[in-house]
Each structure stands twice: as C-alpha cells, then as structure tokens.
Motif scaffolding. Structure first.
Motif, PDB file in Angstrom:
ATOM      1  N   LEU A  95     -28.446 -17.152   1.346  1.00 41.37           N
ATOM      2  CA  LEU A  95     -29.172 -17.242   0.087  1.00 41.37           C
ATOM      3  C   LEU A  95     -29.813 -15.902  -0.277  1.00 41.37           C
ATOM      4  N   LYS A  96     -30.288 -15.168   0.727  1.00 41.13           N
ATOM      5  CA  LYS A  96     -30.852 -13.846   0.445  1.00 41.13           C
ATOM      6  C   LYS A  96     -29.777 -12.896  -0.089  1.00 41.13           C
ATOM      7  N   GLY A  97     -28.570 -12.995   0.456  1.00 39.44           N
ATOM      8  CA  GLY A  97     -27.476 -12.188  -0.079  1.00 39.44           C
ATOM      9  C   GLY A  97     -27.133 -12.561  -1.507  1.00 39.44           C
ATOM     10  N   ALA A  98     -27.173 -13.866  -1.807  1.00 41.53           N
ATOM     11  CA  ALA A  98     -26.918 -14.310  -3.181  1.00 41.53           C
ATOM     12  C   ALA A  98     -28.006 -13.824  -4.125  1.00 41.53           C
ATOM     13  N   LEU A  99     -29.265 -13.783  -3.646  1.00 43.91           N
ATOM     14  CA  LEU A  99     -30.368 -13.298  -4.476  1.00 43.91           C
ATOM     15  C   LEU A  99     -30.210 -11.805  -4.780  1.00 43.91           C
ATOM     16  N   ASP A 100     -29.805 -11.042  -3.775  1.00 46.49           N
ATOM     17  CA  ASP A 100     -29.578  -9.607  -4.016  1.00 46.49           C
ATOM     18  C   ASP A 100     -28.474  -9.395  -5.043  1.00 46.49           C
ATOM     19  N   LEU A 101     -27.459 -10.198  -4.992  1.00 51.51           N
ATOM     20  CA  LEU A 101     -26.338 -10.051  -5.916  1.00 51.51           C
ATOM     21  C   LEU A 101     -26.742 -10.398  -7.345  1.00 51.51           C
ATOM     22  N   ILE A 102     -27.418 -11.522  -7.526  1.00 50.76           N
ATOM     23  CA  ILE A 102     -27.818 -11.911  -8.880  1.00 50.76           C
ATOM     24  C   ILE A 102     -28.862 -10.952  -9.435  1.00 50.76           C
ATOM     25  N   SER A 103     -29.706 -10.400  -8.546  1.00 51.89           N
ATOM     26  CA  SER A 103     -30.700  -9.428  -9.001  1.00 51.89           C
ATOM     27  C   SER A 103     -30.024  -8.152  -9.492  1.00 51.89           C
ATOM     28  N   SER A 104     -28.976  -7.697  -8.776  1.00 52.50           N
ATOM     29  CA  SER A 104     -28.256  -6.500  -9.216  1.00 52.50           C
ATOM     30  C   SER A 104     -27.548  -6.736 -10.541  1.00 52.50           C
ATOM     31  N   VAL A 105     -27.031  -7.933 -10.745  1.00 50.45           N
ATOM     32  CA  VAL A 105     -26.378  -8.259 -12.024  1.00 50.45           C
ATOM     33  C   VAL A 105     -27.398  -8.236 -13.156  1.00 50.45           C
ATOM     34  N   VAL A 106     -28.585  -8.784 -12.915  1.00 51.16           N
ATOM     35  CA  VAL A 106     -29.633  -8.775 -13.936  1.00 51.16           C
ATOM     36  C   VAL A 106     -30.033  -7.348 -14.284  1.00 51.16           C
ATOM     37  N   VAL A 107     -30.126  -6.488 -13.262  1.00 55.96           N
ATOM     38  CA  VAL A 107     -30.472  -5.085 -13.505  1.00 55.96           C
ATOM     39  C   VAL A 107     -29.397  -4.408 -14.354  1.00 55.96           C
ATOM     40  N   GLN A 108     -28.130  -4.659 -14.066  1.00 59.46           N
ATOM     41  CA  GLN A 108     -27.037  -4.074 -14.838  1.00 59.46           C
ATOM     42  C   GLN A 108     -27.064  -4.542 -16.290  1.00 59.46           C
ATOM     43  N   VAL A 109     -27.356  -5.810 -16.484  1.00 54.51           N
ATOM     44  CA  VAL A 109     -27.432  -6.328 -17.856  1.00 54.51           C
ATOM     45  C   VAL A 109     -28.588  -5.681 -18.610  1.00 54.51           C
ATOM     46  N   ASN A 110     -29.737  -5.557 -17.952  1.00 54.38           N
ATOM     47  CA  ASN A 110     -30.894  -4.935 -18.606  1.00 54.38           C
ATOM     48  C   ASN A 110     -30.623  -3.465 -18.943  1.00 54.38           C
ATOM     49  N   ARG A 111     -29.960  -2.751 -18.039  1.00 45.56           N
ATOM     50  CA  ARG A 111     -29.634  -1.353 -18.309  1.00 45.56           C
ATOM     51  C   ARG A 111     -28.673  -1.240 -19.484  1.00 45.56           C
ATOM     52  N   ALA A 112     -27.716  -2.142 -19.548  1.00 45.06           N
ATOM     53  CA  ALA A 112     -26.771  -2.113 -20.661  1.00 45.06           C
ATOM     54  C   ALA A 112     -27.481  -2.369 -21.992  1.00 45.06           C
ATOM     55  N   VAL A 113     -28.440  -3.306 -21.975  1.00 41.51           N
ATOM     56  CA  VAL A 113     -29.196  -3.591 -23.198  1.00 41.51           C
ATOM     57  C   VAL A 113     -30.035  -2.384 -23.593  1.00 41.51           C
ATOM     58  N   GLN A 114     -30.696  -1.754 -22.614  1.00 36.40           N
ATOM     59  CA  GLN A 114     -31.510  -0.576 -22.911  1.00 36.40           C
ATOM     60  C   GLN A 114     -30.659   0.577 -23.436  1.00 36.40           C
ATOM     61  N   GLU A 115     -29.478   0.772 -22.873  1.00 35.37           N
ATOM     62  CA  GLU A 115     -28.598   1.832 -23.356  1.00 35.37           C
ATOM     63  C   GLU A 115     -28.129   1.557 -24.775  1.00 35.37           C
ATOM     64  N   ARG A 116     -27.827   0.304 -25.066  1.00 34.66           N
ATOM     65  CA  ARG A 116     -27.419  -0.047 -26.430  1.00 34.66           C
ATOM     66  C   ARG A 116     -28.545   0.204 -27.416  1.00 34.66           C
ATOM     67  N   GLU A 117     -29.761  -0.211 -27.066  1.00 39.08           N
ATOM     68  CA  GLU A 117     -30.900   0.017 -27.958  1.00 39.08           C
ATOM     69  C   GLU A 117     -31.168   1.509 -28.134  1.00 39.08           C
ATOM     70  N   ARG A 118     -31.004   2.288 -27.051  1.00 38.27           N
ATOM     71  CA  ARG A 118     -31.204   3.735 -27.138  1.00 38.27           C
ATOM     72  C   ARG A 118     -30.185   4.375 -28.084  1.00 38.27           C
ATOM     73  N   ASN A 119     -28.919   3.995 -27.952  1.00 40.36           N
ATOM     74  CA  ASN A 119     -27.885   4.562 -28.814  1.00 40.36           C
ATOM     75  C   ASN A 119     -28.064   4.136 -30.270  1.00 40.36           C
ATOM     76  N   GLU A 120     -28.493   2.908 -30.479  1.00 39.08           N
ATOM     77  CA  GLU A 120     -28.719   2.449 -31.854  1.00 39.08           C
ATOM     78  C   GLU A 120     -29.852   3.235 -32.512  1.00 39.08           C
ATOM     79  N   LYS A 121     -30.900   3.560 -31.739  1.00 37.01           N
ATOM     80  CA  LYS A 121     -32.003   4.343 -32.294  1.00 37.01           C
ATOM     81  C   LYS A 121     -31.543   5.757 -32.619  1.00 37.01           C
ATOM     82  N   LEU A 122     -30.747   6.365 -31.749  1.00 41.17           N
ATOM     83  CA  LEU A 122     -30.228   7.702 -32.012  1.00 41.17           C
ATOM     84  C   LEU A 122     -29.311   7.710 -33.228  1.00 41.17           C
ATOM     85  N   LEU A 123     -28.482   6.682 -33.362  1.00 39.52           N
ATOM     86  CA  LEU A 123     -27.602   6.601 -34.525  1.00 39.52           C
ATOM     87  C   LEU A 123     -28.396   6.395 -35.812  1.00 39.52           C
ATOM     88  N   GLU A 124     -29.473   5.631 -35.715  1.00 40.22           N
ATOM     89  CA  GLU A 124     -30.323   5.421 -36.890  1.00 40.22           C
ATOM     90  C   GLU A 124     -30.935   6.739 -37.369  1.00 40.22           C
TER      91      GLU A 124
END
Length: 393
Positions: A95-124
């Motif tokens: 279960l601890k291994g599963a928690l590490d995996l889902i946590s890394s996926v959440v981090v990747q999703v958050n980084r992708a969202v932040q990068e998208r918002e950053r690029n949208e602001k630069l394009l604006e």
C-alpha cells in the motif's frame, strides 16, 4: 490473498497519467460547454440525458469534473488504508508503494496544469505586442507587470515593466493599447538598487526611486508608491535567487549546489562599478556642466560622459587615448579620463604613444588640467619614428 489490494492499485495507478491531457483541456471544455448551452437543441439533449436513470441525476458538467476529483480521492483512500493496516501485515508495504505511485501521478498532473497556466499567461502578454515578439521560453515564468517611469535623458517616461523569472522587459504602451518592445535585460546580468543613482540631484520624492544596473543598459526608475517599489525589488531578488539556484544545479549538480550558493551568496547580487553601463543624468537634473558649471543652452551643447553618465560641455569633453583599456571611444569627462589614465587602467604603452610622456600620476593630473583649460582634444597617431602628433582646436 491471491490478489492483494496494494498490487491491484499499483497495477492500475499507472494509467492515471492519461488524465494529464484531460486536466489541461478541462477549462476549454467547460467554455465550449457553456457556449453550446445557448443552443436550444443541445440544451434539450443535455436535460433529457440528466433525467436518464443511468446518469444518476448528475449533469454533464458534474460528470466532466469527476476525473479531476478522482485522483486526490484515491490518494486519501490509500492513506486511510495504510493508517488502519498493521505494519507487520505484508499488505502494508504494498500500500505504501501504491501511495508513492499515486502521489507522483498527482504531482505530474499539477505540474502540467501549472505549465499550461504559465504558457497561457505568456501568450496573453505576447498578443499585446504589436511587433511580434516571442515570449515563450523553457522555464520562463511570468511574475508581475507594473506601469513605472523610466528616467530617460529628456526626463521621466512611462513604460510597462514586465518581470519574468529570467529577464526584465520594458515596453512602451501605444495609444491603441498595444505594447511596443523597447528592451529585454537578462536577469542574471541585472542588479536593482534602492534609491536614485544620483541622490544629490533629487530634490523631491527621493523615496520613490530605484535604479537598474546592467552591462547593456542602466537607468533610474520612478514609481508611484513606496509599497510598489519595495514589492518590486523583493520580487526581483527572489526571481534572481531562483535563477541562480537553477543555473548552479545544472552546472554542478544538486549535491553540492547548496554549498556553492552559500559560499557566493554575499556577492551574488553585486555588480562592480566598472561592469555596468552608466546611468545618464536627465536634462532637467543637469542644467549646468558637472565639471565647469557653465549653463547649457542653444549655443552650449550638452554631452554625456560614457564612463559616469554626467552631463558635460564641449570644453570638458575629451576623447580617450587609443590605447586606454576601455570600450569607450568618445565623450568622456576629464575626471573619468584622469582616473582611467592611471597605470592600472592602461595597456602597455606603445612606441610613439602620447602616454609615454605622462605615465607618472602627478604628470597625468597636470597634463589633463592643462589640456582641459586649453580645450585640447587628445588624438594620438603612432609613427615609426616614435614621435606623437597632437591636434589643438
């Protein structure tokens, strides 16, 4: 026992990475949905679908947000399972291994969202420029934008200052609302200091000044309030520290980057006086020559010393010797020339150079004083015989 829960979760959590493009386009999907809701036929279709028992009474927008909410819910679920699973149970480590995996996926999703918002602001911001400048760069982040006055030679002029994570950009706002790019200064070559570069000339609102120093361009900035000035300087230093931190990690690795940053932190934001471009004094602050105090006018032209930026007249304006260790080719005041003509600031004198006869410190001062009073422009022409030609106006 044949199918432990931890193993099942670990095998399936890898597939949650496909949520990244879905999350990135969620806002655009909602905008499109709200636009389509204005269509009566589409609105009727969505209403009928919500009444279907398979929809369980959920609207289309509620169903679209479900995948985004699912990731943090799975993370909370696994955390609770670990909390109530004994440590000596074989399922606990899985279960601890599963928690590490889902946590890394959440981090990747958050980084992708932040990068998208950053690029949208630069394009604006990029769309506001009329000259087609490109703002999108790797690792570039928008920090802030302020309307401040740049102190130019003719006086203060309002510009739009944009602070990025790697550069300072200032642009002129046109009458149609578009921006015209003026200059971009890399953050690693810039230093910001509080107060005016010439505090002795500022009579009013001295607390509203700060100055920007760089090798390419240096100038004073006049802000609208002390709060704006303090917050801008603070954001600049934080952005520069993060930029230097990233550069050191790339160059020397993460392990010893902290040691290197600590050893150079005291001098990380210091620019030597000889390294930055001069801050030119504006006309309204220099009605007279800084050397002889003669008043400027229609006849008496104003020059700028390319070494210190002071306003000088033609009598106090000299041309540096050809062998002076400097990139300055013209317009230097006698004070800066005297300092630059010391042995430390000179290259090895060539045969036939005018400096052969004035290499001593006292003789340099006497030479400059004599040449300034007789309005002599220094022009050296080496000859094969070792003699020097001096042209007097």
């Amino acid at each position: 026992k044949a199918n432990p829960l931890g193993t099942i979760l670990t095998n399936h959590f890898h597939f949650f990475r496909i949520y990244i493009p879905f999350v990135n386009h969620y806002e655009k999907m909602m905008q499109m949905l709200n636009h389509q809701m204005e269509n009566p036929a589409f609105l009727q279709f969505v209403t009928n679908a919500r009444l279907n028992p398979l929809s369980r009474g959920l609207s289309l927008d509620s169903l679209l947000i479900t995948p985004i909410q699912r990731l943090p819910r799975y993370k909370l679920l696994v955390e609770q399972l670990i909390k109530y699973t004994p440590e000596d149970d074989p399922e606990h480590n899985q279960l601890k291994g599963a928690l590490d995996l889902i946590s890394s996926v959440v981090v990747q999703v958050n980084r992708a969202v932040q990068e998208r918002e950053r690029n949208e602001k630069l394009l604006e911001i990029q769309e506001q420029f009329s000259d087609g400048i490109e703002l999108l760069k790797p690792d570039r982040k928008f920090i802030r934008r302020d309307s401040m006055q740049k102190v130019c030679r003719k006086g203060p002029k309002r510009f739009e200052f944009i602070l990025f994570s790697d550069a300072i950009m200032y642009a002129y706002k046109q009458s149609n609302g578009h921006l015209k790019h003026h200059r971009t200064l890399p953050l690693k070559t810039v230093e910001v200091r509080e107060g005016s570069s010439r505090p002795n000339l500022i009579k009013e609102a001295a607390e509203l000044y700060f100055h920007i120093l760089s090798k390419e361009k240096s100038f004073d900035v006049l802000v609208d309030s002390v709060l704006q000035k303090n917050s801008w300087i603070k954001d600049f230093h934080m952005a520069k520290y993060e930029t230097e931190n990233i550069d050191h990690r790339r160059q020397s690795g993460f392990a010893d980057s902290h040691i290197q940053l600590t050893s150079r932190s005291s001098n990380a934001c210091v620019i030597g006086e000889e390294e930055h471009a001069p801050v030119y004094v504006s006309d309204n602050l220099a009605p007279t020559c800084s050397t002889c105090q003669v008043k400027f006018g229609v006849v008496k032209r104003r020059y700028r010393c390319q070494k210190c930026g002071a306003a000088i007249c033609n009598l106090c304006c000299c041309k540096p010797p050809a062998n002076m260790d400097s990139e300055i080719k013209d317009h230097i005041c006698t004070s800066c020339l005297m300092i630059s003509m010391t042995p430390r600031g000179l290259r090895t004198p060539r045969s036939g150079s005018i400096l052969n006869s004035v290499i001593g410190s006292n003789r340099i001062q006497n030479y400059i004083a004599e040449e300034s009073s007789s309005t002599t422009t220094i022009l050296s022409t080496p000859r094969s015989t070792g003699t020097t030609t001096t042209t007097t106006t």
